[in-house]
Design an enzyme around this catalytic site. Structure first.
Site, mmCIF file in Angstrom:
data_model
loop_
_atom_site.group_PDB
_atom_site.id
_atom_site.type_symbol
_atom_site.label_atom_id
_atom_site.label_comp_id
_atom_site.label_asym_id
_atom_site.label_seq_id
_atom_site.Cartn_x
_atom_site.Cartn_y
_atom_site.Cartn_z
ATOM 1 N N GLU A 123 0.876 -1.159 0.000
ATOM 2 C CA GLU A 123 0.000 0.000 0.000
ATOM 3 C C GLU A 123 0.917 1.213 0.000
ATOM 4 O OE1 GLU A 123 -3.125 -0.582 2.982
ATOM 5 O OE2 GLU A 123 -3.236 1.589 3.058
ATOM 6 N N ASP B 79 -5.193 10.835 9.177
ATOM 7 C CA ASP B 79 -3.955 10.229 9.641
ATOM 8 C C ASP B 79 -3.465 10.801 10.952
ATOM 9 O OD1 ASP B 79 -3.077 8.220 7.667
ATOM 10 O OD2 ASP B 79 -3.254 9.899 6.280
ATOM 11 N N TYR C 20 -11.367 -2.840 3.153
ATOM 12 C CA TYR C 20 -10.421 -2.440 4.192
ATOM 13 C C TYR C 20 -11.232 -2.111 5.442
ATOM 14 C CZ TYR C 20 -6.317 0.040 6.162
ATOM 15 O OH TYR C 20 -5.266 0.452 6.937
#
Lengths: 403, 271
Positions: free
Chosen positions: B54, B65, B180
């Protein structure tokens, strides 16, 4: 622009204003955004919610705010009559509380027990901390480290009101970085937290919700100017960072096609220098903080840091409805530099005995031009959206005065 | 014949399932701390047991993030790296490795700026097999989805602890390659997921999607990776590898990758 285009009801069901707006958030936040949309839809239709809002707006905020004929400024500019919508007289000193009140009441209704907010100039942070204190909710305010430095009085006010002020050091430590960190907090504390966004941006339903809460400004101003002058103004003028005070003033006038709507962006050191915060003048469409709108960005789509002497305008984006009004030509967008804002700050203070915040001082710079353009028969309403007490340290610093 | 795009992901998952092994997915930030070192790290990942790569595309405002990946994105951008450079790096990797599936992960604005069609074309040309665009939910991803379909690429969606049964079908519809699962509500690299709720979520998502489920966000150690590998089809580690790279360089980052991949690969045999 066609008549039908200006009179259409936006946003649509997907939260779009034409090609702008939408819901661009991480999946963790999607269910929360949808839940908020549902709660907001319900609240809007509930007469009890509206009555509750009206009561607090009247008794706690102090609405309606006055409309004031700025005689000496009008004389000075030598043209149109200038009326100031006095939203700086609201409790906490700016228009921000109109929206905070609405969102915190909605948070209570949804059973949320913790309030978070981002702030630039600190006006939204103070207003959020104030309403959170009133309703006994813990409040965390994210504020860029740069802004904490230049808006110290507001930081202290928030702390006195019981809020935790979290300094944000990532990026340039300004409003966009504070918003990033508020989103990071929200994604981490999904169950109990309500994110009170301070401007007409973010994922749907925020741009719509904030506009509705702020549109009280324009509704009052429209009725007041009709009463005082017997006619609609030629133009409504307001400064724009994200654009909540401008949208608040403009909304009621959008269908009045003969009323020009003029937004004033922050040109910082000048649009040509690249150091500015004028997303419409110097940006292009992109996606940030949940919505598609005009953004300051480089040729790779990386966000460029905005610059303005005014922390409240220092944001690289603009609310999606402004992007839309810009593209269809219903509103005009111009800009004013740091220097012009500083000059107007002093002028307004001396001539009218009103110390404006640096944000509406930007609007005043273009009001002067417009007054001359329209001539003595002209009529202008400008939103004096905040008072300048918070800026006195920054101004003193600029003038080389120690206080 | 070498398969590409979503098919390369499908082939890898099928092969691992036949061995009753979970896949190890390593996330690295493209261009961190510069293109040269980043390319070296990328080249070393398959040898350190990485089944799927990834590759992060740096963005100035990475809202989903945590600190480690934010810092990595800034290092990359400050080194002058842009989206096209990351794709070029991927293309170079692909010239010598045609087997390891590689997806990119990033934010929508750089993609929007390039244009969805141009981005899909560039991914295809660079040997990228799919993408995760964090701030592009199903309600908004039609332009990219259409472009990806045209090039046989997998647009991988995220499911999260807040994705309830009512919403799950929307999330998994039109997903290709794998789903995911963001194992904790939060940013990357922050809280550590508990194995039990993760196992339940994986089963639920697998049933709804019929696709392999990769689990990421918060997995940092071989022990935790092994625990997750018992139920998940793939385990993703990002922040820990990015941190190791930042602190100690390529060798340490690859050593950590090796210990993580070993733990994932042997978890079910040792259970």
């Amino acid at each position: 622009m066609s008549t039908s285009e200006a009179k259409r009801i936006w946003p649509d069901a997907k939260g779009r204003f034409g090609a702008f707006g939408g819901r661009f958030v991480a999946e963790t936040l999607m269910p929360l955004v949808l839940e908020l949309e549902g709660a907001w839809d319900e609240a809007q239709r509930d007469p009890q919610f509206t009555a509750q809002m009206d009561e607090y707006l009247r008794d706690y905020v102090g609405r309606p705010s006055a409309i004031y004929f700025a005689e000496r400024l009008s004389e000075h500019f030598g043209g149109a009559k200038i009326w100031l919508k006095r939203d700086e007289l609201n409790h906490t000193g700016s228009h921000k509380i109109n929206n905070c009140l609405g969102q915190v009441l909605l948070a209570k209704r949804m059973g949320k027990t913790r309030i978070i907010a981002e702030t630039g100039a600190g006006q939204h942070g103070v207003a959020t901390a104030t309403v959170a204190a009133r309703f006994g909710l813990p409040c965390v305010v994210f504020m860029g480290a740069t802004d904490i430095e230049r808006q110290k009085p507001n930081v202290f006010r928030m702390k006195m009101l019981g809020a935790e002020v979290v300094p944000v050091t990532s990026g340039t430590g300004t409003l966009k970085d504070a918003m990033n960190d508020a989103l990071r907090d929200w994604v981490t504390n999904v169950d109990e937290t309500f994110y009170v966004i301070g401007t007409v941006a973010g994922p749907h339903p925020y741009p719509h919700m904030v506009r509705e809460f702020q549109s009280v400004i324009g509704r009052e101003a429209r009725a007041q100017i009709l009463e005082r002058e017997g006619r609609l103004p030629d133009a409504c003028v307001a400064c724009i960072g994200g654009g909540s005070n401008a949208m608040g003033l403009f909304h009621a006038f959008v269908p009045d096609e003969n009323v020009r709507l003029i937004g004033v962006e922050a040109a910082g050191k000048g649009i040509k220098t690249g150091q500015h915060a004028a997303s419409l003048a110097g940006g292009e469409p992109g996606v940030l903080h949940g919505n598609r709108t005009y953004l300051l960005q480089d040729d790779d789509g990386q966000i460029i840091d905005a610059h303005s002497i005014s922390a409240g305008l220092d944001y690289p984006g603009i609310g999606p409805e402004h992007a839309y009004l810009h593209d269809i030509g219903r509103a005009e967008y111009v800009s004013a530099t740091d220097e012009e804002a500083l000059e107007m700050f002093q002028l307004c203070t001396k001539l009218e005995g009103i110390i404006p915040a640096l944000e509406p001082a930007h609007a005043l710079a273009r009001v002067g031009d417009l007054a001359r353009e329209l001539g003595p028969q002209g009529l202008i309403v400008m939103n004096m959206c905040g008072r300048g007490d918070k800026d006195v340290f920054a101004i003193a610093n600029h003038l080389g005065v120690k206080i | 014949m070498t398969v590409t795009g979503a098919a390369r992901l499908e082939a890898r998952f099928a092969a691992l399932a036949a061995q009753d092994r979970a896949a190890f997915v390593a996330y690295v930030m493209g261009g961190d701390p510069g293109l040269g070192k980043s390319a070296q790290l990328l080249d070393g990942l398959p040898g350190a047991g990485t089944d799927i790569i990834e590759l992060g595309m740096p963005f100035s405002d990475p809202m989903a993030d945590g600190g480690a990946i934010q810092a990595a994105a800034l290092r990359s951008l400050n080194a002058g790296v842009r989206t096209n450079d990351v794709l070029k790096m991927a293309a170079k990797f692909r010239r010598t490795d045609t087997q390891t599936p590689m997806i990119v992960m990033g934010y929508y604005n750089p993609v929007h700026h390039m244009g969805c069609e141009a981005f899909a074309k560039a991914c295809h040309a660079s040997g990228i097999d799919g993408a995760i665009i964090v701030d592009l939910p199903p309600e908004e991803d039609a332009p990219l989805r259409d472009a990806f379909e045209e090039y046989g690429l997998a647009l991988i969606r995220l499911a999260t602890p807040t994705t309830d049964d009512q919403r799950l079908p929307t999330v998994v519809a039109n997903t290709r390659g794998f789903v995911y699962y963001v194992s904790v509500a939060g940013v990357t690299g922050a809280a550590v997921p508990d194995a039990d709720p993760v196992q339940k979520a994986v089963a639920r998502i697998r049933a709804a999607s019929g696709l392999p489920v990769a689990v990421g966000f918060g997995v940092r150690t071989p022990q935790k990776a092994a625990q997750i590998a018992l139920s998940a089809d793939a385990v993703v580690v990002g922040s820990a590898i990015v941190d190791a790279m930042a602190r100690n360089g390529i060798k340490e980052a690859l050593d950590l990758t090796r210990s993580l991949s070993d733990a994932v690969h042997t978890a079910r045999q040792q259970a």
